[in-house]
Design a protein around this motif. Structure first.
Motif, PDB file in Angstrom:
ATOM      1  N   LYS A 199      -1.348  -1.062  -6.571  1.00  0.00           N
ATOM      2  CA  LYS A 199      -2.744  -1.035  -6.105  1.00  0.00           C
ATOM      3  C   LYS A 199      -3.137  -2.408  -5.565  1.00  0.00           C
ATOM      4  O   LYS A 199      -3.749  -2.516  -4.495  1.00  0.00           O
ATOM      5  N   GLY A 200      -2.777  -3.458  -6.298  1.00  0.00           N
ATOM      6  CA  GLY A 200      -3.071  -4.817  -5.825  1.00  0.00           C
ATOM      7  C   GLY A 200      -2.381  -5.127  -4.510  1.00  0.00           C
ATOM      8  O   GLY A 200      -2.961  -5.745  -3.620  1.00  0.00           O
ATOM      9  N   ALA A 201      -1.136  -4.679  -4.373  1.00  0.00           N
ATOM     10  CA  ALA A 201      -0.390  -4.918  -3.133  1.00  0.00           C
ATOM     11  C   ALA A 201      -1.052  -4.209  -1.953  1.00  0.00           C
ATOM     12  O   ALA A 201      -1.177  -4.791  -0.870  1.00  0.00           O
ATOM     13  N   ARG A 202      -1.471  -2.968  -2.144  1.00  0.00           N
ATOM     14  CA  ARG A 202      -2.148  -2.239  -1.054  1.00  0.00           C
ATOM     15  C   ARG A 202      -3.462  -2.924  -0.675  1.00  0.00           C
ATOM     16  O   ARG A 202      -3.791  -3.048   0.505  1.00  0.00           O
ATOM     17  N   THR A 203      -4.196  -3.375  -1.682  1.00  0.00           N
ATOM     18  CA  THR A 203      -5.462  -4.066  -1.415  1.00  0.00           C
ATOM     19  C   THR A 203      -5.215  -5.342  -0.619  1.00  0.00           C
ATOM     20  O   THR A 203      -5.897  -5.598   0.380  1.00  0.00           O
ATOM     21  N   LEU A 204      -4.234  -6.134  -1.043  1.00  0.00           N
ATOM     22  CA  LEU A 204      -3.919  -7.362  -0.294  1.00  0.00           C
ATOM     23  C   LEU A 204      -3.508  -7.051   1.138  1.00  0.00           C
ATOM     24  O   LEU A 204      -3.920  -7.740   2.071  1.00  0.00           O
ATOM     25  N   GLY A 205      -2.678  -6.029   1.311  1.00  0.00           N
ATOM     26  CA  GLY A 205      -2.258  -5.648   2.661  1.00  0.00           C
ATOM     27  C   GLY A 205      -3.452  -5.320   3.544  1.00  0.00           C
ATOM     28  O   GLY A 205      -3.527  -5.750   4.701  1.00  0.00           O
TER      29      GLY A 205
END
Length: 162
Positions: A136-142
C-alpha cells in the motif's frame, strides 16, 4: 554484489529480491495511475521509504495527500533518507533485476519501468507486519511520484541530488 551467505537471516528475509521486486512493481502501479511508466531512478527512493517503519506508517496514514504535503508534515523522513538510499542500492538493483528476469517488470524504450505481472513472494518481511502494508505504501509513493512529474523534482523535494 551481495553475498547472501554472509547476510543475517533477518536481512535475507526482509530484503528478499522477490519482495523488493514486488515493492517496485506496486510503486510502478501507483505511478502508472498518475503518470504512466515509472522512471527507473524512482525505485531507489521508494524502497527505502517503504521499508522503514517510521516513514511507511506516515505514508500509509496520508494516502490521500501529495508528496510535498507529506514531506512538510514529516520532515524527519528526509533526515536519514540519503544513507538509507545508499545502503539499499544493492538490494534494489537485485530486486529490479529479479523482477525483470521473472518478467514481472519490463523496461520501455525510454528505460522506464512498466508492470507486466505479479511476483510471487513468500510472506511478509517481518511476521508482525502484513506485506499489504508495504505494498500500500509503495502504491501511494508511486502515485505521489507520478503527480510530481520529473524524477529530479522528486529527488529535490526529498532533499537528495539526482
Amino acid at each position: 554484489m551481495i553475498n547472501w551467505n554472509r547476510e543475517p537471516v533477518a536481512t535475507r528475509h526482509q530484503f528478499n529480491p522477490a519482495f523488493i521486486a514486488e515493492l517496485v512493481r506496486h510503486t510502478c502501479v501507483g505511478h502508472g495511475k498518475a503518470a504512466g511508466a515509472m522512471p527507473f531512478a524512482l525505485a531507489f527512493l521508494a524502497v527505502p521509504l517503504v521499508m522503514y517503519p517510521d516513514s511507511r506508517g506516515t505514508i500509509n496514514g496520508a494516502s490521500d495527500t501529495q508528496l510535498h504535503t507529506w514531506i512538510t508534515k514529516h520532515p524527519a523522513a528526509r533526515i536519514s533518507l540519503a544513507p538509507r538510499v545508499r545502503a539499499l542500492v544493492p538490494y534494489v538493483r537485485l530486486g529490479v533485476a529479479f523482477g525483470l528476469t521473472q518478467r514481472a517488470l519490463s523496461l520501455d524504450e525510454r528505460g522506464q519501468l512498466i508492470v507486466v505481472r505479479r511476483v510471487k513472494t513468500r510472506g511478509a518481511p517481518t511476521p508482525a507486519i502484513e506485506a499489504s502494508d508495504y505494498m500500500k505504501g509503495a502504491r501511494t509513493l508511486g502515485r505521489w511520484f507520478g503527480r510530481v512529474g520529473e524524477p529530479s523534482n522528486v529527488f529535490l523535494m526529498l532533499g537528495l541530488t539526482p
